[in-house]
Design a protein around this motif. Structure first.
Motif, PDB file in Angstrom:
ATOM      1  N   LEU A 224       1.008  -1.114   0.018  1.00 12.96           N
ATOM      2  CA  LEU A 224      -0.365   0.176  -0.164  1.00 12.96           C
ATOM      3  C   LEU A 224       0.789   1.556   0.171  1.00 12.96           C
ATOM      4  CD1 LEU A 224      -2.990  -0.859   2.909  1.00 12.96           C
ATOM      5  CD2 LEU A 224      -2.655  -1.362   0.253  1.00 12.96           C
ATOM      6  N   LEU A 225       0.622   2.347  -0.931  1.00 14.62           N
ATOM      7  CA  LEU A 225       1.343   3.580  -0.663  1.00 14.62           C
ATOM      8  C   LEU A 225       0.216   4.571   0.483  1.00 14.62           C
ATOM      9  CD1 LEU A 225       3.600   5.245  -1.675  1.00 14.62           C
ATOM     10  CD2 LEU A 225       2.119   5.324  -4.299  1.00 14.62           C
ATOM     11  N   ILE A 226       0.590   5.285   1.007  1.00 14.19           N
ATOM     12  CA  ILE A 226      -0.035   6.812   1.237  1.00 14.19           C
ATOM     13  C   ILE A 226       0.492   7.446   1.078  1.00 14.19           C
ATOM     14  CG2 ILE A 226      -1.135   8.046   3.702  1.00 14.19           C
ATOM     15  CD1 ILE A 226      -1.013   5.046   4.271  1.00 14.19           C
ATOM     16  N   GLY A 227      -0.520   9.322   0.242  1.00 18.68           N
ATOM     17  CA  GLY A 227       0.070  10.291   0.726  1.00 18.68           C
ATOM     18  C   GLY A 227      -1.430  11.117  -0.043  1.00 18.68           C
ATOM     19  N   LYS A 228      -0.398  12.351   0.246  1.00 16.78           N
ATOM     20  CA  LYS A 228      -1.574  13.029   0.160  1.00 16.78           C
ATOM     21  C   LYS A 228      -2.876  13.988  -0.908  1.00 16.78           C
ATOM     22  CE  LYS A 228       0.652  16.564   2.772  1.00 16.78           C
ATOM     23  NZ  LYS A 228       1.262  18.086   3.088  1.00 16.78           N
ATOM     24  N   MET A 229      -4.003  13.587  -1.194  1.00 25.30           N
ATOM     25  CA  MET A 229      -4.636  13.512  -2.558  1.00 25.30           C
ATOM     26  C   MET A 229      -4.298  15.063  -3.297  1.00 25.30           C
ATOM     27  SD  MET A 229      -8.685  13.709  -3.072  1.00 25.30           S
ATOM     28  CE  MET A 229      -8.938  12.485  -2.164  1.00 25.30           C
TER      29      MET A 229
END
Length: 129
Positions: free
Chosen positions: A11-16
Motif C-alpha cells: 500500500l502507498l499513502i500520500g496526499k490527495m
C-alpha cells in the motif's frame, strides 16, 4: 527492494492531489487478487475519518498531478447537466452516466465532491447545485 518483492500486497499513502486536507491509501501491488480501489481519509482535530473510495492512482500520488480520471469525467458530466437544467432527476443522472461508462459509485463520489444537494419532489429525487 527485497521487502517489496517478498510482499504479496503493498500500500502507498500520500496526499490527495489538489486537496491537502485528505490522504489516499492506494494499493500498488497485489499478487493474490485484483488491486483494490483507492480509499481516502482525513485527519482532523477530532481524529481519523474515512471519506470514501476515490479514483486516485499511484502515479497521481507520487507526482501530485491529478490525471484525467473517471472521477474528473463524472464531475464534468454532473456539472454540465446541472448548469444546463438547474435541477435534474437523480435516477436519470445515474442512467445517463452509466450509459457513458461512469459507474454509479463514481457519480455518487462526484456528487459529494461537488457538494450537490438532493431533494425530493413528489416521488422523485432531484439534484441541484
Amino acid at each position: 527492494m527485497d521487502f517489496f518483492a517478498v510482499a504479496r500486497s503493498v500500500l502507498l499513502i500520500g496526499k490527495m492531489p489538489k486537496d491537502d486536507t485528505k490522504r489516499v491509501v492506494c494499493q500498488i501491488k497485489s499478487n493474490l487478487a485484483l488491486k483494490g480501489e483507492s480509499l481516502s481519509f482525513s485527519l482532523t482535530e477530532d481524529g481519523f475519518k474515512w471519506t470514501g473510495f476515490c479514483d486516485v492512482t499511484e502515479d497521481e500520488l507520487l507526482t501530485g498531478i491529478k490525471a484525467d480520471t473517471k472521477s474528473n469525467k463524472a464531475c464534468v458530466f454532473v456539472t454540465d447537466i446541472l448548469e444546463e437544467y438547474g435541477k435534474y432527476p437523480a435516477k436519470e443522472i445515474f442512467e445517463k452516466g452509466i450509459a457513458l461508462g461512469i459507474s454509479k459509485r463514481t457519480i455518487e463520489n462526484a456528487k459529494q465532491e461537488l457538494g450537490i444537494k438532493s431533494f425530493k419532489e413528489g416521488n422523485q429525487w432531484f439534484w441541484k447545485q
